[in-house]
Design a protein around this motif. Structure first.
Motif, PDB file in Angstrom:
ATOM      1  N   ASP A 144      22.638  12.649  47.013  1.00 22.54           N
ATOM      2  CA  ASP A 144      23.433  12.395  48.224  1.00 22.54           C
ATOM      3  C   ASP A 144      23.120  13.443  49.296  1.00 22.54           C
ATOM      4  OD1 ASP A 144      24.720  10.328  46.869  1.00 22.54           O
ATOM      5  OD2 ASP A 144      26.454  11.567  46.322  1.00 22.54           O
ATOM      6  N   GLY A 198      33.641  15.100  52.391  1.00 16.30           N
ATOM      7  CA  GLY A 198      33.391  14.268  51.233  1.00 16.30           C
ATOM      8  C   GLY A 198      32.791  15.077  50.111  1.00 16.30           C
ATOM      9  N   VAL A 208      36.481   8.390  54.400  1.00 16.14           N
ATOM     10  CA  VAL A 208      36.225   9.688  55.008  1.00 16.14           C
ATOM     11  C   VAL A 208      36.844   9.694  56.389  1.00 16.14           C
ATOM     12  CG1 VAL A 208      34.451  11.301  55.773  1.00 16.14           C
ATOM     13  CG2 VAL A 208      34.076   9.902  53.747  1.00 16.14           C
ATOM     14  N   ILE A 240      29.479  15.213  47.503  1.00 15.04           N
ATOM     15  CA  ILE A 240      28.130  14.708  47.291  1.00 15.04           C
ATOM     16  C   ILE A 240      27.597  15.210  45.962  1.00 15.04           C
ATOM     17  CG2 ILE A 240      27.526  14.332  49.707  1.00 15.04           C
ATOM     18  CD1 ILE A 240      26.108  17.034  49.710  1.00 15.04           C
ATOM     19  N   GLN A 268      24.768  15.118  53.077  1.00  8.36           N
ATOM     20  CA  GLN A 268      25.782  15.277  54.121  1.00  8.36           C
ATOM     21  C   GLN A 268      25.070  15.707  55.390  1.00  8.36           C
ATOM     22  OE1 GLN A 268      29.752  16.822  51.744  1.00  8.36           O
ATOM     23  NE2 GLN A 268      28.282  18.316  52.449  1.00  8.36           N
ATOM     24  N   ASP A 275      27.837  10.481  55.928  1.00  7.14           N
ATOM     25  CA  ASP A 275      27.926  10.550  54.469  1.00  7.14           C
ATOM     26  C   ASP A 275      26.869   9.606  53.918  1.00  7.14           C
ATOM     27  OD1 ASP A 275      28.961  11.102  51.908  1.00  7.14           O
ATOM     28  OD2 ASP A 275      30.266   9.347  51.997  1.00  7.14           O
ATOM     29  N   TYR A 295      29.825  13.260  61.603  1.00  7.50           N
ATOM     30  CA  TYR A 295      29.573  13.448  60.170  1.00  7.50           C
ATOM     31  C   TYR A 295      28.990  12.171  59.580  1.00  7.50           C
ATOM     32  CZ  TYR A 295      30.411  14.552  55.252  1.00  7.50           C
ATOM     33  OH  TYR A 295      30.243  14.790  53.905  1.00  7.50           O
ATOM     34  N   LYS A 315      34.927   9.619  59.962  1.00  7.48           N
ATOM     35  CA  LYS A 315      33.491   9.387  59.721  1.00  7.48           C
ATOM     36  C   LYS A 315      32.953   8.359  60.705  1.00  7.48           C
ATOM     37  CE  LYS A 315      30.390   7.617  56.133  1.00  7.48           C
ATOM     38  NZ  LYS A 315      30.305   6.218  56.451  1.00  7.48           N
TER      39      LYS A 315
END
Length: 335
Positions: A118, A112, A331, A114, A120, A167, A165, A334
Motif C-alpha cells: 500500500d 489510514g 477516510v 497501510i 499513502q 490512499d 490525501y 479523502k
C-alpha cells in the motif's frame, strides 16, 4: 519482501524499447552517471533508515527532495517506533510499505492504515501536521517492518495548494511483466509502456517497484524529459549498458537521453534476498529555486521563515482528537 506478488506469465507484457533511427538498431540505453551508497541513520522516535539521496546533488534529483528506506528491521515486542506529530509545507510525502503496518493521521482529516504494497500519498501543500506510527498491536507483538518514504517537490504554483490525501491500495497498482517474464513491475504512479499507475501527481513523475529474478535482465522505456534513478531495496545486480555493479542501499543516477533504463539481477543472490528489488523513479525537473529546512521545502528563505512562524502560531493545524480510521473503513476528508 511480499509487497505485491503475481504470476508474471499471466500479466500484460512490457513492450520492448522503441527502435532507434537506424533500421535494426535500438535506442541507446541511458548511461549511468553515478552509483552511491546510502548511509544509515535514525528517524522519528528512533527507527532505522538508509538516506537514499545522501551526497547526490539536487540538480540531478529534481523534482525529488529526499528519500529514506525505512528498515528492513525485525522488531522485538515493544520496539516498533514511529514519528511524533510534526509539520510539513511545500511538498508531498509518498510512503510505500513493503512489509509491516503503518498508521498515518493528519490535521487536514487524511489518514489510514497501510500494509504490504500500500501507498499513502500526502500533499502537504499550504501546510499541515501529521503523525506516522506502528499500530498498537504491532508495538505489542513486534514484527518485520520495511518501507520507503519519498519527498516530491511541488512547483511554485502549487506550494500553497490545499492539503490532499491519497490512499492507494496494493491491488490498485498496475502490474506488468518483462517480455521474458523474468521481472515483475508494479506501477504506483505515472505511466510505463502505456500502463498508468493510480497515483495522482502535481509534478509529472513515474514510480515503479521492479522485482528481477536471478539472472533476469530488464529494459524499461523511460520518458525522455524525465530524470531517472534506480534505488536497490534488496539483492544485487548491475545497471546500465556498462553493467555497473549495485547492491542493497545503492542509488544509480542515469544520465540524460531518450533511451531505456537497463538493469540485471545477479545469478547468485543473498540467502535472505532471493531477488533484485529496485525502485525506479523519475520526473520532469521543476527547475525552480529550492530552500529546504527540516519539514519545509519552499522557494525562498523568507518563505521558510514564514512557515516556521505559521507553525509556531498554530496556523498549520492542530492535533485532532480522532483515532486513525481502519484501513478498509472510510477516510475522512479523502479526495
Amino acid at each position: 519482501m511480499p509487497a505485491v506478488t503475481a504470476d508474471t506469465l499471466t500479466l500484460p507484457r512490457l513492450a520492448a524499447p522503441v527502435p532507434g533511427p537506424v533500421p535494426g538498431s535500438a535506442a541507446r540505453p541511458r548511461p549511468v552517471r553515478s552509483v552511491t551508497a546510502a548511509p544509515s541513520g535514525y528517524e522519528g522516535e528512533g527507527f532505522p533508515v538508509r538516506r537514499a539521496f545522501a551526497g547526490v546533488p539536487h540538480s540531478v534529483l529534481d523534482p525529488f527532495i529526499h528519500m529514506d528506506q525505512m528498515g528492513e528491521v525485525e522488531y522485538a515486542p515493544g520496539e516498533p517506533k514511529g514519528t511524533p506529530w510534526h509539520p510539513h509545507r511545500g511538498f508531498e510525502t509518498v510512503t510505500y510499505i513493503i512489509d509491516g503496518v503503518f498508521e498515518h493521521q493528519d490535521s487536514a482529516g487524511g489518514g489510514g492504515t497501510i500494509t504490504d504494497g500500500d501507498t499513502q500519498w500526502m500533499t502537504a501543500g499550504s501546510g499541515l501536521l501529521h503523525i506516522e506510527k506502528p499500530p498498537e498491536h504491532l508495538v505489542v507483538s513486534g514484527g518485520l517492518f520495511h518501507g520507503v518514504q519519498l519527498w516530491v517537490n511541488l512547483p511554485r504554483a502549487h506550494k500553497f495548494h490545499l492539503p490532499r490525501y491519497q490512499d492507494i491500495r496494493a491491488r490498485q497498482a498496475a502490474l506488468l511483466a518483462s517480455p521474458d517474464g523474468g521481472a515483475l513491475l508494479r506501477v504506483i504512479a505515472g505511466e510505463l509502456g502505456g500502463h498508468a499507475g493510480p497515483g495522482v501527481t502535481f509534478t509529472p513523475i513515474t514510480l515503479v517497484h521492479a522485482t528481477l529474478s536471478p539472472g533476469a535482465r530488464l529494459e524499461v522505456p523511460w520518458e525522455p524529459g524525465f530524470n531517472a534513478l534506480a534505488y536497490v531495496l534488496a539483492g544485487q545486480g548491475d545497471v546500465g549498458a556498462e553493467r555497473r555493479p549495485v547492491r542493497k542501499g545503492h542509488l544509480a543516477v542515469f544520465g540524460a537521453g531518450g533511451g531505456p533504463l537497463t538493469l540485471g539481477a545477479g545469478t547468485g543472490q543473498p540467502q535472505a534476498e532471493p531477488n533484485l528489488e529496485v525502485l525506479l523513479l523519475g520526473g520532469r525537473p521543476i527547475r525552480e529555486p529550492v530552500v529546504h529546512y527540516g519539514p519545509f521545502v519552499m522557494n525562498t528563505r523568507a518563505e521558510i521563515l514564514q512557515a516556521m512562524e505559521d507553525y509556531q502560531a498554530g496556523r498549520l493545524g492542530v492535533v485532532p482528537a480522532e483515532r486513525v480510521p481502519h484501513a478498509d473503513g472510510p477516510v475522512p476528508g479523502k479526495e
